[in-house]
Design a protein around this motif. Sequence first.
Motif, mmCIF file in Angstrom:
data_model
loop_
_atom_site.group_PDB
_atom_site.id
_atom_site.type_symbol
_atom_site.label_atom_id
_atom_site.label_comp_id
_atom_site.label_asym_id
_atom_site.label_seq_id
_atom_site.Cartn_x
_atom_site.Cartn_y
_atom_site.Cartn_z
ATOM 1 N N TYR A 1 -91.912 76.225 35.377
ATOM 2 C CA TYR A 1 -91.993 75.661 33.957
ATOM 3 C C TYR A 1 -90.000 75.134 34.088
ATOM 4 O O TYR A 1 -89.774 74.099 33.539
ATOM 5 N N GLN B 1 -89.689 71.455 31.566
ATOM 6 C CA GLN B 1 -91.005 71.685 30.317
ATOM 7 C C GLN B 1 -90.493 72.599 29.469
ATOM 8 O O GLN B 1 -90.112 73.681 30.480
ATOM 9 N N THR B 2 -91.657 72.794 28.206
ATOM 10 C CA THR B 2 -91.026 74.124 27.780
ATOM 11 C C THR B 2 -92.276 74.890 27.587
ATOM 12 O O THR B 2 -93.498 74.839 28.190
ATOM 13 N N GLU C 1 -101.686 75.846 33.122
ATOM 14 C CA GLU C 1 -101.869 76.904 31.880
ATOM 15 C C GLU C 1 -103.209 77.241 32.106
ATOM 16 O O GLU C 1 -103.376 77.987 32.172
ATOM 17 N N PRO D 1 -95.142 76.810 26.844
ATOM 18 C CA PRO D 1 -96.675 77.593 26.052
ATOM 19 C C PRO D 1 -96.075 78.692 25.910
ATOM 20 O O PRO D 1 -96.080 79.819 26.013
ATOM 21 N N ASP D 2 -96.240 78.711 23.845
ATOM 22 C CA ASP D 2 -96.370 80.595 23.341
ATOM 23 C C ASP D 2 -95.647 81.514 24.262
ATOM 24 O O ASP D 2 -96.340 82.228 24.877
ATOM 25 N N THR E 1 -95.652 66.645 33.095
ATOM 26 C CA THR E 1 -97.434 67.249 31.711
ATOM 27 C C THR E 1 -98.054 67.482 32.604
ATOM 28 O O THR E 1 -98.821 68.481 31.548
#
Length: 329
Positions: free
Chosen positions: A169, A174-175, A139, A177-178, A132
């Motif tokens: 990712y 992890q997904t 990001e 984002p956007d 995380t």
Amino acid sequence: MAHPYLFRLDERVSRGLSAWDAARRLKHRQFILTQQNADGGFGGRGLPAESAEEQHEGRESDLYYTAFAIRALSALKEFRPEDARHVAQYLDTARHHQATVIDVVSWLYSALMVQAQGGIDLLAQADTSWPTRLAASLEGFRSRDGGYAKTHEGALGSTYHSFLVALCYELIGQTLPDADRLVAFMRDRQRDDGGFVEIAPMKRSGTNPTAAAIGVLTLHSTIGKHLRDDVLAFLRDVRSGEGGFQANTRIPFADTLSTFTGYLTCVDLDAVDFLNPSQLEQFILSLELPDGGFRAAAWDQATDVEYTFYALGTLGLIWNQRRPPAPAE
């Protein structure tokens, strides 16, 4: 978690090279290991040393070259436990020297390979929230245009570095984002010649950013017939008479990096039929050195672990395409 793209690619290359005899594998393994430094990491070419006892200037260990050395050894099925243990020493010291997207992806990929082959978990001391936290750090590379820049200070998104972030990712489970915003960013990088550019102000497409864009779109979107046809038209324009791919239409020669990414794009688009794989194969084999390693292009006089991987990767993909399909269970 789905099997990450990088590992799937490594497996395809390794399967293709599986017919090589032990002597040929060992020749290239030995070349790759000549590029390793005492600290366990690998460097680029650097400047020639003045004597045999001195290390080449500029050959200090680098995460980028270390990851490519591991990929090349893995392609040959020659990344051994003792290699993993040696590389782990360097990775342990370099864990806090990740200033760019390339550094982050290179370190993470290398650490996962070291764990798989050597049983050394370089993340064992990290708390369970590290994926995380790493995602939050990634990001920090995101730019206003929806892509990802090379550094946290970058103002414009890069097609290549956006691809690397998408791969990262996947590696950490992890997904992204956007993801729709990143897909829109990628589609905006396409130009009238059918290919894609590295950054927004550029007008002329390149083979490598095109491969990166198709990589992201394959992971996070769909590729329709119109897009596929446009990309293939561009790839036809960058085919060289030598048999490989050029970096763009203004570069008059083929190179192993562009040939690897161009051919990989054709494979991922299920469009190898319009190529002459035998001619492409002969181009790559013409760059093989007798003592191991591959040159970058016909004009090149030396080699390194990066271009050696691109050559091995191209051959592996070609030969994997020729393998008969596995029987249905």
